[in-house]
Each structure stands twice: as structure tokens, then as C-alpha cells.
Design an enzyme around this catalytic site. Structure first.
Site, PDB file in Angstrom:
ATOM      1  N   CYS A 136      33.914  33.683  45.531  1.00 66.94           N
ATOM      2  CA  CYS A 136      33.145  34.592  46.395  1.00 66.94           C
ATOM      3  C   CYS A 136      34.057  35.274  47.395  1.00 66.94           C
ATOM      4  CB  CYS A 136      32.076  33.819  47.155  1.00 66.94           C
ATOM      5  SG  CYS A 136      31.091  32.726  46.127  1.00 66.94           S
TER       6      CYS A 136
ATOM      7  N   ALA B 226      32.343  44.949  52.263  1.00 65.74           N
ATOM      8  CA  ALA B 226      33.757  44.742  51.929  1.00 65.74           C
ATOM      9  C   ALA B 226      33.900  44.555  50.424  1.00 65.74           C
ATOM     10  CB  ALA B 226      34.316  43.525  52.670  1.00 65.74           C
ATOM     11  N   GLY B 227      33.981  45.717  49.715  1.00 67.89           N
ATOM     12  CA  GLY B 227      34.190  45.687  48.264  1.00 67.89           C
ATOM     13  C   GLY B 227      35.645  46.014  48.007  1.00 67.89           C
TER      14      GLY B 227
ATOM     15  N   TRP C 244      27.807  39.943  44.914  1.00 70.03           N
ATOM     16  CA  TRP C 244      28.381  40.156  43.579  1.00 70.03           C
ATOM     17  C   TRP C 244      29.073  38.923  43.028  1.00 70.03           C
ATOM     18  CZ3 TRP C 244      25.972  44.229  42.460  1.00 70.03           C
ATOM     19  CH2 TRP C 244      25.967  45.357  43.266  1.00 70.03           C
TER      20      TRP C 244
ATOM     21  N   ARG D 195      27.321  54.813   5.932  1.00 61.75           N
ATOM     22  CA  ARG D 195      26.242  55.778   6.192  1.00 61.75           C
ATOM     23  C   ARG D 195      26.538  57.091   5.450  1.00 61.75           C
ATOM     24  NH1 ARG D 195      21.067  57.221   7.357  1.00 61.75           N
ATOM     25  NH2 ARG D 195      21.007  59.151   8.579  1.00 61.75           N
TER      26      ARG D 195
ATOM     27  N   GLY E 150      24.860  57.506  15.588  1.00 53.21           N
ATOM     28  CA  GLY E 150      23.715  58.413  15.724  1.00 53.21           C
ATOM     29  C   GLY E 150      22.537  57.713  16.402  1.00 53.21           C
TER      30      GLY E 150
ATOM     31  N   GLU F 190      37.202  43.498  39.705  1.00 50.73           N
ATOM     32  CA  GLU F 190      38.656  43.228  39.835  1.00 50.73           C
ATOM     33  C   GLU F 190      39.408  44.500  40.227  1.00 50.73           C
ATOM     34  OE1 GLU F 190      39.380  39.284  39.601  1.00 50.73           O
ATOM     35  OE2 GLU F 190      41.078  40.512  38.999  1.00 50.73           O
ATOM     36  N   GLY F 191      38.780  45.306  41.069  1.00 51.43           N
ATOM     37  CA  GLY F 191      39.393  46.551  41.502  1.00 51.43           C
ATOM     38  C   GLY F 191      38.956  47.700  40.617  1.00 51.43           C
TER      39      GLY F 191
HETATM   40  C1  LIG Z   1      28.878  42.258  37.648  1.00 52.19           C
HETATM   41  C2  LIG Z   1      29.830  42.082  38.787  1.00 52.19           C
HETATM   42  C3  LIG Z   1      30.489  40.876  38.950  1.00 52.19           C
HETATM   43  C4  LIG Z   1      31.342  40.685  40.034  1.00 52.19           C
HETATM   44  N1  LIG Z   1      31.922  39.446  40.233  1.00 52.19           N
HETATM   45  C5  LIG Z   1      32.568  39.205  41.394  1.00 52.19           C
HETATM   46  C6  LIG Z   1      32.974  37.876  41.736  1.00 52.19           C
HETATM   47  O1  LIG Z   1      32.802  36.934  40.976  1.00 52.19           O
HETATM   48  N2  LIG Z   1      33.538  37.670  42.959  1.00 52.19           N
HETATM   49  C7  LIG Z   1      33.745  38.672  43.839  1.00 52.19           C
HETATM   50  O2  LIG Z   1      34.259  38.419  44.916  1.00 52.19           O
HETATM   51  N3  LIG Z   1      33.390  39.955  43.539  1.00 52.19           N
HETATM   52  C8  LIG Z   1      32.791  40.235  42.351  1.00 52.19           C
HETATM   53  N4  LIG Z   1      32.393  41.520  42.048  1.00 52.19           N
HETATM   54  C9  LIG Z   1      32.606  42.584  43.034  1.00 52.19           C
HETATM   55  C10 LIG Z   1      33.551  43.687  42.574  1.00 52.19           C
HETATM   56  O3  LIG Z   1      34.870  43.237  42.591  1.00 52.19           O
HETATM   57  C11 LIG Z   1      33.282  44.903  43.485  1.00 52.19           C
HETATM   58  O4  LIG Z   1      32.041  45.448  43.092  1.00 52.19           O
HETATM   59  C12 LIG Z   1      34.378  45.934  43.398  1.00 52.19           C
HETATM   60  O5  LIG Z   1      35.545  45.457  44.005  1.00 52.19           O
HETATM   61  C13 LIG Z   1      33.978  47.272  44.050  1.00 52.19           C
HETATM   62  O6  LIG Z   1      33.452  47.087  45.317  1.00 52.19           O
HETATM   63  P1  LIG Z   1      32.067  47.795  45.720  1.00 52.19           P
HETATM   64  O7  LIG Z   1      31.086  47.480  44.679  1.00 52.19           O
HETATM   65  O8  LIG Z   1      31.744  47.397  47.113  1.00 52.19           O
HETATM   66  O9  LIG Z   1      32.369  49.331  45.644  1.00 52.19           O
HETATM   67  P2  LIG Z   1      33.000  50.255  46.793  1.00 52.19           P
HETATM   68  O10 LIG Z   1      34.258  49.624  47.296  1.00 52.19           O
HETATM   69  O11 LIG Z   1      31.953  50.604  47.766  1.00 52.19           O
HETATM   70  O12 LIG Z   1      33.384  51.555  45.974  1.00 52.19           O
HETATM   71  C14 LIG Z   1      32.445  52.575  45.632  1.00 52.19           C
HETATM   72  C15 LIG Z   1      33.190  53.730  44.968  1.00 52.19           C
HETATM   73  O13 LIG Z   1      34.141  54.281  45.911  1.00 52.19           O
HETATM   74  C16 LIG Z   1      35.428  54.283  45.345  1.00 52.19           C
HETATM   75  N5  LIG Z   1      36.450  54.057  46.375  1.00 52.19           N
HETATM   76  C17 LIG Z   1      36.433  53.116  47.366  1.00 52.19           C
HETATM   77  N6  LIG Z   1      37.554  53.212  48.109  1.00 52.19           N
HETATM   78  C18 LIG Z   1      38.298  54.214  47.579  1.00 52.19           C
HETATM   79  C19 LIG Z   1      39.558  54.797  47.886  1.00 52.19           C
HETATM   80  N7  LIG Z   1      40.305  54.346  48.886  1.00 52.19           N
HETATM   81  N8  LIG Z   1      39.994  55.826  47.124  1.00 52.19           N
HETATM   82  C20 LIG Z   1      39.256  56.294  46.073  1.00 52.19           C
HETATM   83  N9  LIG Z   1      38.050  55.789  45.722  1.00 52.19           N
HETATM   84  C21 LIG Z   1      37.578  54.762  46.467  1.00 52.19           C
HETATM   85  C22 LIG Z   1      35.419  53.140  44.334  1.00 52.19           C
HETATM   86  O14 LIG Z   1      36.432  53.262  43.368  1.00 52.19           O
HETATM   87  C23 LIG Z   1      34.020  53.273  43.760  1.00 52.19           C
HETATM   88  O15 LIG Z   1      34.008  54.251  42.765  1.00 52.19           O
HETATM   89  C24 LIG Z   1      31.560  41.746  40.947  1.00 52.19           C
HETATM   90  C25 LIG Z   1      30.906  42.969  40.763  1.00 52.19           C
HETATM   91  C26 LIG Z   1      30.047  43.152  39.726  1.00 52.19           C
HETATM   92  C27 LIG Z   1      29.311  44.455  39.595  1.00 52.19           C
END
Ligand SMILES: Cc1cc2nc3c(=O)[nH]c(=O)nc-3n(C[C@H](O)[C@H](O)[C@H](O)COP(=O)(O)OP(=O)(O)OC[C@H]3O[C@@H](n4cnc5c(N)ncnc54)[C@H](O)[C@@H]3O)c2cc1C
Length: 408
Positions: free
Chosen positions: A128, A134-135, A162, A292, A364, A388-389
Site C-alpha cells: 500500500c 498521491a499517485g 488502489w 474465418r 470483427g 507501476e508508473g
Molecule cells: C488496478 C490497479 C491496481 C493498483 N495496485 C496498486 C498497489 O497494489 N499498490 C499501490 O500502492 N498502488 C497501486 N495502484 C496505483 C497506481 O500505481 C496508480 O494508479 C498510478 O501510479 C497513477 O496514479 P493516479 O491513479 O493517482 O494517477 P495520477 O497521478 O493522478 O495521474 C493522472 C494522469 O496524469 C498524468 N500525469 C501525472 N503527473 C504527470 C506529469 N508530471 N507529467 C505528465 N503526466 C502526468 C498521468 O500519467 C495520468 O495520465 C494500482 C492502480 C490500479 C488502477
């Protein structure tokens, strides 16, 4: 150092064929059902445990394969079977790696077995880190861990989101802020043992793809864990924080981030998952195009279809080669001077999205239905450019590494 070869050795081929058999006979036939159910496929995880695929031993064997190809080969085969089920099988391994990388021997010995449970009572683990705010921007993490010296306990408060296996895990690995002044260098990882009061599952997400894999919020409300649950121990943390403060005082000096090197080494594993999904969709499309018939001949007789298949296969092979290169670099301790790990993840995940869409087109109307697996594979593939980024973050990392500039 192992000699350069483009071929898997006999032992690897044996493991690959064994995994492929499990993916074909156990995972693939169950894929549609668990996608519809949107539930953790416990019986399949148990099957994987019985044959030895769901275990630390298996994961460690692949991880320490001297050629570096053990993990990418295993991921490709399992995810070829089905991405949602495969993630349910390997998700625990991803959390276990956090403990292997940062934990003491005692922590590894205590917690990793509890992450897997045993064959008759399988358990899962969760990692987690991500939070609602904080994504991609990990440094803005808010979950806070405060040390209660009198009791030798850490008190953790915050909301994680997530989390794969979040809330249903036996063991949660939680990343939290221990020094808010230091940004991402002020973070530390903690084990939250089974049944710890204050940890609860928040909302479980209904997802576009990988629906057999459980994804949920994890709420931490005054969660108290013993001092021994800080991964690596307090002494190591204090030394690390002291070094970071010293560097911060010197002012803005750009420090090589150990976490970045870890990501470069772990991203090829995700790239290999994407290669597995892409290959699965390509194979279905190739087979369909050969059988097909329209206008009195197989649709593959048209260059418009055949050339798409040629492009699909070329991209998949290129993605695998980038993935193997990065994995080989990681095991041999080569510096990632061009962010080769991120490159593999970027290219393979974008390839999976594109190839699975092409597969739908080649099938199709059938491709658009749940009678055929490619629509599921396309939904699944969309995750690879996000977790994973994201692809944008991979490009950022590659561009920064190439230029040395703080590109935003
Ligand atoms: C099914 C699933 C499983 C997951 N499992 C885990 C897990 O086990 N543990 C865990 O910790 N996390 C997990 N994650 C989280 C995942 O790593 C994040 O969703 C991911 O890092 C993106 O963060 P965010 O969703 O907050 O998107 P945001 O960071 O809000 O990004 C939104 C958009 O803005 C873009 N963006 C953001 N900053 C920039 C920048 N500086 N330049 C250009 N574009 C930018 C992004 O590329 C994206 O297109 C999971 C997510 C999903 C959907």
C-alpha cells in the site's frame, strides 16, 4: 556473468513449459468466469499453491535466476493465461519483494510465510503506497507514522488507495511519512500484521479490467504496530534520515535515488505481464484470421489483415527484447543509464494496449463480444500503462535520465 544468448536454457524451457501448461489448463479456462464474478479466485490461487507456483520459493528461484530471465519468462506465461487471475497469483510476490528488499532477515523469516499462508489455507499480501492525492506524485503522501517511544510502537494514520489485495490481505506492507520535511526521502515501510485493530478495507473498486484482482482502499485509523514492524529497523532508518537531512542542508544537491534504481529493476516484470497479454491476443487473432472466411478466402489472405498481424508480432517481439535486456541488466548490476527498465515498461504496455485493440478488429463482431477473449484482454491491457508508473511518468523518467535535466 552468463554468456549472451537469445535462447532459454533447458531448465528455463522446462519451467516455461510447466507454467504454460498451468496457464493453459487452469488459468485460461477460468478467466471469463472470474472476470464476470469480479472476485479473488481463491480456488485457483490454491491450485497454484498446490503445484508450487504460489510460493516464495518459486518466486525467489525465478528472481535469482542468473540470466535475469526467470521473472519475465514466468510473468509472460502466467499473464498469457489471464491477467486478472495471474495478478491475484503474483500480487503477494510484489508485496513480498518490498520486505525482501528492505527487511531484516528476521522480518523476512517472520512475515513472508504469513503472506502466503499454507497450501490448505492460502493467504495474500498487499503493498500500500498510493493515496487519493498521491499517485504519480509519491512525495505528496500524507499517511503518517509516528513513533511512540514509551511503548516502542509506531502509530499509523491515513488512507491508502488502489491497493491490490488491500483489506483482504493477511499482511499489509504500508508506506508512510516519518519525516514530512524530507519529501519522498522521509518515507518508511511498515508491516501491518494480521488482524491489527484500526486497519479496515474502504471501498472495493469495480474495474474496467483485471477484474479477478481485488483492488481497494485501505483505511488506517490509529493503527499501532510494534517497533519491530518497521522494515529494516529503527537504527537503519535513523541513519538514512540523518543522511537525507545532511544532504538537504547542503542545499538542493540532486541525490541518486535508490528507489529509482529499484523501480528500474522491477518495471521489466510489469513489462513482461504486458507481453503475455499481448501475445495471448495476437495468437487468438492469428488463429481466427486463418480460419474465418469472407469473399471465399481466409481473411488473412488480405494484406490489410496479414500486415496487421505482422506488425503485432513485431511489436511483441521488440517489447520482449527490451524486457529481457532490462532484466539482464538488473541481475548483472548494470547501471540503467538510459532508464532501460522504464523503456521496457513503456513500450510493452503501449504494445499490449495497441495489439489487443487490433485483435478485436481482426475478430470483427466476434471480437467485440464476451464469447471471445480478446475484448477482456483489451480491457485488461489498459492497466499496464497506468500502474507501476503511468506511461507519462516512464517518459519523464527516461527523458530525465537521458538529459540529466529536471524535465517536468
Ligand atoms: C488496478 C490497479 C491496481 C493498483 N495496485 C496498486 C498497489 O497494489 N499498490 C499501490 O500502492 N498502488 C497501486 N495502484 C496505483 C497506481 O500505481 C496508480 O494508479 C498510478 O501510479 C497513477 O496514479 P493516479 O491513479 O493517482 O494517477 P495520477 O497521478 O493522478 O495521474 C493522472 C494522469 O496524469 C498524468 N500525469 C501525472 N503527473 C504527470 C506529469 N508530471 N507529467 C505528465 N503526466 C502526468 C498521468 O500519467 C495520468 O495520465 C494500482 C492502480 C490500479 C488502477
Amino acid at each position: 556473468m552468463a554468456e549472451f544468448t537469445m535462447e532459454l536454457n533447458d531448465e528455463q524451457k522446462e519451467v516455461r513449459d510447466w507454467l504454460h501448461g498451468f496457464a493453459a489448463d487452469v488459468i485460461r479456462p477460468a478467466a471469463a468466469e472470474w472476470d464476470e464474478r469480479e472476485e479473488t479466485p481463491w480456488p485457483i490461487i490454491q491450485e497454484a499453491a498446490k503445484v508450487g507456483i504460489y510460493s516464495l520459493d518459486f518466486y525467489a528461484q525465478q528472481y535469482f535466476d542468473a540470466t535475469g530471465l526467470g521473472i519475465p519468462m514466468a510473468m509472460e506465461e502466467l499473464f498469457w493465461g489471464d491477467a486478472g487471475i495471474a495478478l491475484s497469483i503474483v500480487g503477494t510476490g510484489l508485496a513480498a519483494v518490498g520486505v525482501l528488499a528492505n527487511g531484516t532477515e528476521e522480518q523476512i523469516g517472520t512475515w513472508i510465510p504469513q503472506m502466503y499462508g499454507d497450501v490448505n489455507d492460502v493467504k495474500v499480501a498487499a503493498f500500500c503506497s498510493s493515496e487519493p492525492d498521491a499517485g504519480s506524485d509519491v512525495a505528496s503522501m500524507r499517511t503518517r507514522a509516528v513513533y511512540d517511544e514509551a511503548k516502542d510502537e509506531w502509530v499509523i494514520n491515513g488512507t491508502k488507495t488502489w491497493a491490490t489485495n488491500g483489506g483482504i490481505a493477511n499482511v499489509h506492507v504500508v508506506v508512510a511519512v516519518v519525516d514530512p520535511e524530507l519529501g519522498s526521502k522521509g518515507h518508511a515501510s511498515f508491516i501491518v500484521p494480521p488482524n491489527t485493530p484500526g486497519l479496515a478495507q474502504g471501498q472495493k473498486f469495480k474495474k474496467h479490467g483485471i477484474r479477478a484482482s481485488h483492488t481497494a482502499e485501505v483505511i488506517l485509523d490509529n493503527v499501532r504496530v510494534p517497533g519491530s514492524c518497521l522494515l529494516g529497523g529503527k537504527e537503519k532508518l535513523d541513519q538514512r534520515l540523518a543522511r537525507a537531512r545532511e544532504k538537504a542542508k547542503k542545499g538542493g544537491e540532486r541525490v541518486k535515488n535508490a528507489a529509482m534504481a529499484t523501480f528500474e529493476a522491477s518495471r521489466p516484470a510489469v513489462a513482461a505481464m504486458a507481453v503475455g497479454t499481448a501475445r495471448a491476443a495476437y495468437e487468438v487473432a492469428l488463429d481466427y484470421a486463418q480460419t474465418r472466411e469472407q469473399f471465399g478466402r481466409p481473411i488473412i489472405d488480405n494484406q490489410g489483415v496479414a500486415f496487421q498481424l505482422a506488425d503485432m508480432r513485431t511489436s511483441i517481439d521488440a517489447a520482449r527484447l527490451l524486457t529481457w535486456r532490462a532484466s539482464w541488466m538488473a541481475i548483472n548490476g548494470k547501471p540503467f543509464t538510459a532508464a532501460e527498465g522504464s523503456m521496457s515498461k513503456l513500450f510493452a504496455s503501449e504494445t499490449a494496449k495497441k495489439v489487443t485493440a487490433q485483435a478485436i478488429q481482426i475478430l470483427g463482431g466476434n471480437g467485440y463480444t464476451r464469447e471471445y477473449p480478446v475484448e477482456r484482454m483489451h480491457r485488461d491491457a489498459a492497466i499496464y500503462t497506468i500502474f507501476e508508473g503511468t506511461s507519462e511518468i516512464q517518459r519523464l523518467v527516461i527523458a530525465r535520465t537521458l538529459s540529466g535535466m529536471p524535465i517536468r
